[in-house]
Write an enzyme that holds these catalytic residues in place. Structure first.
Site: not given
Length: 308
Positions: A63, A65, A67-68, A140, A211, A269
């Site tokens: 996804h 976001h 942090d990914h 999510h 996530d 995570h």
């Protein structure tokens, strides 16, 4: 086949855990490496492993976001200077193409290798001679996906004694028999491969989820996996927080593993609110429900042996 956890934290980097990235090494199977997510500083993490970026030929982004995927433009750029000239394919949710192309254009980055970007939809993502890969939309705050990698069954072992009984002795003919459906012997007789092979060797299955809130809707998708990699952002006591922020707890991940009849669960995570002193409690929460659970840490390596 092995999993190398390059980043196992959530949200922001910490001193103990970088943000999300996971490598699946397929050097024996395909002479390649697949990367799942590419958080900030992933290429720095790679420097501390045996991974060669030029071997990475597929990147799956669960996804969008930060942090990914904030490490993706840097890794793509560096690969040009590290001998990478083969096609690299990126799979990700809608928007990944715009993100990558804009990052490269604005930074004036010119890649020395061909790049393909495929935006996800549920179902079979692709199939090749060795693997089938599926993706599923999770629950999510923004579109987030899980991936199921199914290795195809391999032909069984040659039944050497049966071949000898027929007067076929060891030599190049054995390799020919294993590779071809029908082989012609020196005396002119034809034999069928199926008559001289043991049962197929069952392939391995790995499920890697992005996530997600806990939902039983994921059970069929991860069913019978040899390894399930699942987020565990929060501990059991923080179930309300997990629900609020569209994440899962240690015990929710364990319940999915148990109900999905998987062989092994790996938790990742992990929120930075948990320190080293908390890790044993986190994994024990999950093991109380699903005993074969590991809590991943950065640079944790898990070998996934071929089935006999």
């Amino acid at each position: 086949m092995e999993l190398i956890f390059l980043g196992t934290g959530s949200g922001v980097p910490s001193k103990e855990r970088n943000v999300s990235s996971l490598a699946l090494t397929l050097l024996q199977e395909q002479n390649s490496i697949w990367l799942f997510d590419c958080g900030e500083s992933t290429q720095h993490q790679i420097l501390r492993t045996s991974i060669r970026p030029r071997k990475i030929n597929k990147i799956f982004i669960t996804h969008l976001h930060g942090d990914h995927l904030f490490g993706l433009p840097g890794l793509l750029s560096s690969r040009s200077f590290q001998g990478g000239d083969d096609l690299l394919t990126i799979y990700g949710p809608e928007g990944i193409k715009e993100y990558v192309e804009t990052s490269l254009r604005v930074s004036g980055t010119h890649l020395t290798y061909p790049l393909s970007i495929i935006e996800l939809s549920e179902g079979k993502l692709f199939e090749d001679d060795t693997f089938k890969v599926y993706c599923k939309k999770l629950h999510h705050g923004i579109p987030s996906y899980g991936f199921r990698i199914e290795e195809k069954d391999k032909p069984g072992e040659l039944l050497v004694e049966k071949l000898k009984e027929k007067g076929i002795h060891p030599g190049p003919i054995y390799q020919q028999i294993k590779e071809q459906e029908t082989s012609v012997l020196p005396n002119g007789d034809s034999i069928s491969r199926a008559d001289f092979l043991g049962p197929n060797k069952k392939g391995r299955t790995i499920s890697i989820l992005g996530d997600t809130r806990f939902t039983e809707n994921n059970r069929e998708f991860v069913s019978e996996s040899d390894v399930l990699v699942h987020e565990a952002t929060f501990n059991h006591a923080s179930e309300q927080l997990a629900e609020q922020y569209f994440h899962s707890t240690t015990t929710q991940a364990a319940n999915l593993a148990k109900n999905g009849s998987v062989q092994k669960l790996v938790l990742t995570h992990i929120s930075s609110r948990y320190q080293k002193k908390d890790y044993q409690d986190l994994v024990q929460e999950a093991r109380a429900i699903f005993p074969n659970t590991e809590l991943a840490h950065d640079f944790f390596v898990m070998n996934i042996p071929a089935k006999k």
